[in-house]
Design an enzyme around this catalytic site. Structure first.
Site, PDB file in Angstrom:
ATOM      1  N   GLY A  73       0.811  -1.226   0.000  1.00  0.00           N
ATOM      2  CA  GLY A  73       0.000   0.000   0.000  1.00  0.00           C
ATOM      3  C   GLY A  73       0.838   1.267   0.000  1.00  0.00           C
ATOM      4  N   LEU A  74       1.968   1.197  -0.712  1.00  0.00           N
ATOM      5  CA  LEU A  74       2.784   2.397  -0.922  1.00  0.00           C
ATOM      6  C   LEU A  74       3.364   2.985   0.362  1.00  0.00           C
ATOM      7  CD1 LEU A  74       1.053   4.608  -3.657  1.00  0.00           C
ATOM      8  CD2 LEU A  74       3.471   4.032  -3.500  1.00  0.00           C
ATOM      9  N   CYS A 131       0.581   0.673  -9.463  1.00  0.00           N
ATOM     10  CA  CYS A 131       0.472  -0.012  -8.167  1.00  0.00           C
ATOM     11  C   CYS A 131      -0.904  -0.669  -8.058  1.00  0.00           C
ATOM     12  CB  CYS A 131       0.673   0.954  -7.005  1.00  0.00           C
ATOM     13  SG  CYS A 131       0.368   0.119  -5.421  1.00  0.00           S
ATOM     14  N   GLY A 244      10.194  -8.860 -13.477  1.00  0.00           N
ATOM     15  CA  GLY A 244       9.153  -9.840 -13.209  1.00  0.00           C
ATOM     16  C   GLY A 244       9.697 -11.254 -13.155  1.00  0.00           C
ATOM     17  N   THR A 267      11.938  -9.865  -6.230  1.00  0.00           N
ATOM     18  CA  THR A 267      11.667 -10.946  -5.269  1.00  0.00           C
ATOM     19  C   THR A 267      12.873 -11.859  -5.036  1.00  0.00           C
ATOM     20  OG1 THR A 267       9.367 -10.819  -5.974  1.00  0.00           O
ATOM     21  CG2 THR A 267      10.005 -12.796  -4.763  1.00  0.00           C
TER      22      THR A 267
HETATM   23  O1  RRO Z   1       3.345  -0.657  -2.257  1.00  0.00           O
HETATM   24  C1  RRO Z   1       2.756  -1.565  -2.882  1.00  0.00           C
HETATM   25  O2  RRO Z   1       1.805  -2.200  -2.402  1.00  0.00           O
HETATM   26  C2  RRO Z   1       3.134  -1.931  -4.250  1.00  0.00           C
HETATM   27  C3  RRO Z   1       3.443  -1.011  -5.225  1.00  0.00           C
HETATM   28 BR1  RRO Z   1       3.587   0.802  -4.885  1.00  0.00          BR
HETATM   29  C4  RRO Z   1       3.647  -1.460  -6.561  1.00  0.00           C
HETATM   30  O3  RRO Z   1       3.892  -0.692  -7.499  1.00  0.00           O
HETATM   31  N1  RRO Z   1       3.560  -2.778  -6.799  1.00  0.00           N
HETATM   32  C5  RRO Z   1       3.279  -3.670  -5.837  1.00  0.00           C
HETATM   33  O4  RRO Z   1       3.213  -4.867  -6.112  1.00  0.00           O
HETATM   34  N2  RRO Z   1       3.079  -3.228  -4.566  1.00  0.00           N
END
Ligand code: RRO
Length: 304
Positions: A73-74, A131, A244, A267
């Site tokens: 969630g950023l 996101c 990815g 990852t």
């Molecule tokens: O912070 C996140 O939940 C998040 C971001 Br901003 C994103 O670009 N991609 C992701 O998988 N998680």
């Protein structure tokens, strides 16, 4: 010996094609005691927003068979704290620093970018319009061509630095979005952000992450990334940075052949701290074995 350096459009030269993927290395400090970041061609920061964000409630990460699902969630310290607290260490980083920017509104993206322009050590930007885990902002800017068109034009007017747009696979046709980025003067696109994913605990019957649906990353999504890169390579001329599910040197070669000019590792760093070093070694050996002098000789050279 293969020359590992790579040029991402006219504005970004990397000593090698390996970048960190946003969100997996914080601001270059997370994991810094465990991984020698100086090996990387560049760092892409966690997404920065105008104001600090705590992110989504826990649980916000869960492991899956061939990857993980996140819904962070950023969460981030905000652009002001980033400049105050992180510039000293990032300034001395030997590779390129790319700041990843997100926002709830178009103005927030713009304000954040303007603040970062004061920092001469930032080589460029990765604009996160993809996101999957926030109610406002995120993918809403990157899924509709007309909105993306407007926002990329605005970003381009704010900076002469390297400007890359990170695209989502959770769309009908990623090529149309990449074409918009090219038309509005972006220097590159990066792909793919995470793929929508969910997992359920069969005892409690509850979702394994708080927001139910999150973003799937890791080896499970590698073929999705490769397919999107092949499709996009045929549609646009601007460089693609691939991300990815990469876990090893052979994966990197696959991404380069598909059409990526550089790659981001995400990852994999959570389960192999030595991934970047192993990949660089593999690329050197592969270059010798195949008689390849430079990374550019591989980019887009798959027989597809
Ligand atoms: O912070 C996140 O939940 C998040 C971001 Br901003 C994103 O670009 N991609 C992701 O998988 N998680």
């Amino acid at each position: 010996m293969i020359d590992l350096s790579t040029q991402i459009g006219p504005k970004l030269h990397l000593k090698n094609p390996i970048l960190t993927a946003s969100g997996t290395f914080g601001y270059g400090d997370e994991l810094a005691d465990l991984i020698d970041l100086s090996r990387f061609g560049g760092i892409v920061t966690k997404s920065l927003t105008l104001h600090p964000r705590a992110g989504n409630p826990s649980p916000r990460v869960t492991e899956t068979t061939a990857g993980m699902i996140n819904s962070i969630g950023l969460a981030n310290i905000g652009v002001d704290a980033f400049i105050e607290q992180k510039s000293e260490s990032l300034r001395s980083f030997p590779g390129k620093v790319i700041a990843n920017i997100a926002g709830r509104t178009e103005d927030e993206y713009a304000e954040t970018l303007k603040k970062l322009e004061s920092q001469e050590w930032i080589a460029g930007y990765e604009m996160n319009v993809s996101c999957p885990n926030v109610r406002e902002g995120g993918i809403e800017f990157g899924a509709k061509p007309e909105i993306l068109d407007r926002i990329v034009e605005r970003f381009r007017g704010l900076t002469d630095r390297f400007l890359m747009i990170k695209l989502s696979p959770n769309v009908t046709d990623i090529r149309i979005l990449a074409e918009v980025c090219q038309k509005r003067g972006a220097d590159a696109v990066s792909m793919i952000n995470t793929v929508y994913g969910a997992a359920i605990d069969i005892k409690t019957r509850k979702p394994l992450i708080n927001t139910v649906i999150g973003g799937l990353s890791g080896p499970a999504i590698k073929p999705i990334a490769v397919a999107n890169i092949i499709k996009t390579r045929r549609a646009v001329d601007i460089p693609i940075v691939g991300v990815g599910g990469i876990t090893c040197g052979a994966d990197v070669v696959e991404f380069l052949l598909a059409g990526a000019s550089a790659v981001e590792l995400g990852t994999v760093n959570f389960f192999n701290l030595n991934a970047a070093a192993e990949i660089l070694e593999f690329l050197e050996e592969y270059g010798v074995a195949q008689g390849i002098g430079s990374i550019a000789e591989l980019v887009g050279k798959a027989k597809v």
